[in-house]
Enzyme design. Structure first.
Site, PDB file in Angstrom:
ATOM      1  N   SER A 102       0.336  -2.779   3.941  1.00 25.83           N
ATOM      2  CA  SER A 102       1.579  -1.902   3.995  1.00 25.83           C
ATOM      3  C   SER A 102       1.261  -0.538   2.925  1.00 25.83           C
ATOM      4  O   SER A 102       0.196  -0.094   3.067  1.00 25.83           O
ATOM      5  CB  SER A 102       2.626  -2.515   3.721  1.00 25.83           C
ATOM      6  OG  SER A 102       3.871  -1.322   3.802  1.00 25.83           O
ATOM      7  N   ASP A 241       3.599   4.749   6.051  1.00 26.17           N
ATOM      8  CA  ASP A 241       2.576   4.042   4.846  1.00 26.17           C
ATOM      9  C   ASP A 241       1.646   3.553   5.686  1.00 26.17           C
ATOM     10  O   ASP A 241       1.220   4.087   6.929  1.00 26.17           O
ATOM     11  CB  ASP A 241       3.650   2.846   4.453  1.00 26.17           C
ATOM     12  CG  ASP A 241       4.093   1.924   5.601  1.00 26.17           C
ATOM     13  OD1 ASP A 241       4.210   2.384   6.865  1.00 26.17           O
ATOM     14  OD2 ASP A 241       4.452   0.932   5.233  1.00 26.17           O
ATOM     15  N   ASP A 243       0.793   1.005   7.367  1.00 20.19           N
ATOM     16  CA  ASP A 243       0.547   0.192   8.633  1.00 20.19           C
ATOM     17  C   ASP A 243       1.533   0.785   9.670  1.00 20.19           C
ATOM     18  O   ASP A 243       2.258   0.300  10.721  1.00 20.19           O
ATOM     19  CB  ASP A 243       0.936  -1.117   8.648  1.00 20.19           C
ATOM     20  CG  ASP A 243       2.281  -1.418   8.109  1.00 20.19           C
ATOM     21  OD1 ASP A 243       2.906  -0.934   7.276  1.00 20.19           O
ATOM     22  OD2 ASP A 243       3.123  -2.331   8.713  1.00 20.19           O
ATOM     23  N   ASP A 245       5.096   1.469   9.435  1.00 18.74           N
ATOM     24  CA  ASP A 245       6.394   1.080   9.830  1.00 18.74           C
ATOM     25  C   ASP A 245       7.360   1.682   8.833  1.00 18.74           C
ATOM     26  O   ASP A 245       8.730   1.390   8.943  1.00 18.74           O
ATOM     27  CB  ASP A 245       6.382  -0.524   9.774  1.00 18.74           C
ATOM     28  CG  ASP A 245       6.322  -1.155   8.340  1.00 18.74           C
ATOM     29  OD1 ASP A 245       5.850  -0.340   7.542  1.00 18.74           O
ATOM     30  OD2 ASP A 245       6.406  -2.469   8.340  1.00 18.74           O
TER      31      ASP A 245
END
Length: 476
Positions: A102, A241, A243, A245
């Site tokens: 993340s 960010d 990834d 999400d």
């Protein structure tokens, strides 16, 4: 000693600890958990996605090999946003793993786990850990492998969802910068925003991984956005960010909007009747819409549990969001006369599109839209590379007695009340709020504050971080 542990969103730790045996171990443990509990049967599909971290391809390949040997059929979905992987998994009724750390530093990585019906919960985390412990030091094949690639199909489904959310041409006339850095959402952002008629300006693309925390936006990121906004005549800057999400939105001046405001705008856009959000989200949310609010601990598993409870109680139009802006939907909503299916995992696209649409529909700058909510001024930041042991010792000291807490905060103000839902959230006698909480994902100590003005919030945040640093230094 291994740094790996489950935190607020999946398994996290140093990349060096996760690469090799550990990734094979946890993939195998997850597969055994799925098979043992009837979430999967031998031969079922299981999806694998990843972010752009240097260590992610090797971890992904090791997991693919382990899952094959455990009796499942891995599908490689490539580098793409976590919500896109989760959406495809829900459609196929297949479990999935997302290899990502993340927003945390590049030397760290992690795995997010999804059952066929969505994100795992805390009970699943315990069960996976127990399966890994049962395997222990026994022989385990770590041989990496390849799998059928379905990146195109996974992305197409996610694009279809997001291209159907707003009216056609609804962002025409806006010039939107995309801070691309190393987020896996960067190219999909461009495609979706262009679809709605916006003029897109790509910014800051990087081939090396850059950790961008959307909840505590770094001074360097703000500096970049404040330079880009006037240079390119931007109406907004969007990003996410690593990834994809957690959303990041900056207004026409390059000033970032808080994530909980983005989630709040999404709630009003959807016409939510129930909003589930952590205790760290702004205290003004309850009064900013016609919905009921449930507060939880920090972390998507807790928000999902809160949404599940609302659904079980017969509630409709249930959604949630975290202070970082990641927005989850537990119900089917009707948006502009069309169904919008639930996606009960963090998503950055929904809050970004809802916020840009609010500005376009009102015909006002994004800063004016944000200001119209009149929320208390909030700020957050963290001390990085802060030993976990020190964080634990500080929290134990503050919780030990009211006298300890009062003594610690004496340089700022007296304590009026406190909440211990997650960390310590303290309301001061002058109605300012300060909240201390160790990160669940990294060796970081976080501080959140609220005050009646931006300058007061920034000053309180600086004081809070200073008290933490001083306490740690005195203990060293």
């Amino acid at each position: 000693m291994s740094s790996l542990k489950f935190g607020t969103s999946g398994l996290r730790g140093l990349s060096a600890d996760l690469t090799g045996r550990a990734s094979a171990l946890y993939a195998t443990a997850f597969a055994r958990h799925l098979l043992k509990n009837g979430h999967a049967k031998p031969g079922d599909l299981i999806l694998i996605g990843r972010d752009f971290r240097e260590s992610s391809p090797a971890i992904s390949a090791t997991c693919i090999g382990a899952l094959k040997r455990a009796g499942l059929t891995p599908i490689d979905c490539g580098t793409l946003p976590t919500p896109a992987l989760a959406l495809y998994g829900l459609q196929l009724k297949a479990a999935s793993l997302m290899i990502t750390g993340s927003h945390i530093p590049a030397d760290r990585n992690g795995i997010k786990f999804y059952r066929p019906d969505g994100e795992i919960d805390k009970r699943d985390e315990v069960a996976i850990s127990e399966e890994a412990l049962a395997i222990g030091d026994s022989a385990l094949d770590e041989t990496p492998a390849e799998a059928e690639n379905r990146t195109a199909e996974t992305e197409a489904l996610f694009l279809e969802r997001n291209k159907g959310l707003l009216p056609a041409g609804s962002l025409a006339g806006l010039t939107i910068g995309i801070y691309q850095h190393s987020t896996v959402a960067r190219d999909l952002f461009g495609e979706v925003l262009t679809h709605y008629g916006a003029r897109v300006v790509p910014l800051g693309r990087s081939e090396s991984f850059i950790p961008v925390d959307t909840e505590a936006v770094s001074a360097e990121t703000i500096r970049l956005m404040k330079a880009w906004a006037p240079e390119h005549g931007l109406d907004a800057i969007v990003s996410a960010d690593g990834d994809g999400d957690r959303p990041l939105v900056a207004d026409e001046t390059g000033e970032p909007l808080r994530g909980d405001l983005l989630g709040l705008i999404a709630a009003n856009f959807l016409g939510a009747q129930v909003v589930v959000t952590p205790v760290t989200s702004n205290s003004g949310i309850e009064a900013a819409g016609s919905y009921t609010v449930t507060r939880t601990r920090v972390g998507s598993p807790y928000v999902i549990a809160g949404m599940d409870e609302a659904i079980a109680a017969g509630k409709a139009n249930v959604m949630g969001f975290e202070a970082n802006g990641g927005t989850l939907t537990a119900s089917r909503f009707t948006v502009e006369g069309k169904p919008f299916e639930p996606l009960p995992t963090r998503d950055s696209f929904l809050p970004i599109l809802a916020t840009l649409y609010a500005a376009a529909k009102a015909g006002n700058p994004l800063s004016a839209v944000a200001g119209s909510y009149r929320l208390p001024f909030a700020a957050a930041d963290r001390l990085e590379n802060f030993p976990v042991e020190t964080s634990a010792a500080l929290m134990a000291y503050l919780r030990a007695s009211d006298a300890n807490l009062a003594d610690f905060l004496e340089p700022i103000a007296a304590v009026a009340s406190k909440s211990d839902i997650d960390g310590l959230r303290v309301t001061l006698v002058d109605n300012r709020i300060i909240h201390f909480r160790p990160s669940g994902n990294a060796p970081e100590m976080r501080c959140y504050v609220e005050a009646s003005s931006e300058s007061e919030a920034k000053a309180l945040l600086e004081q809070g971080l200073g008290l933490i640093s001083a306490w740690a230094a005195a203990r060293a």
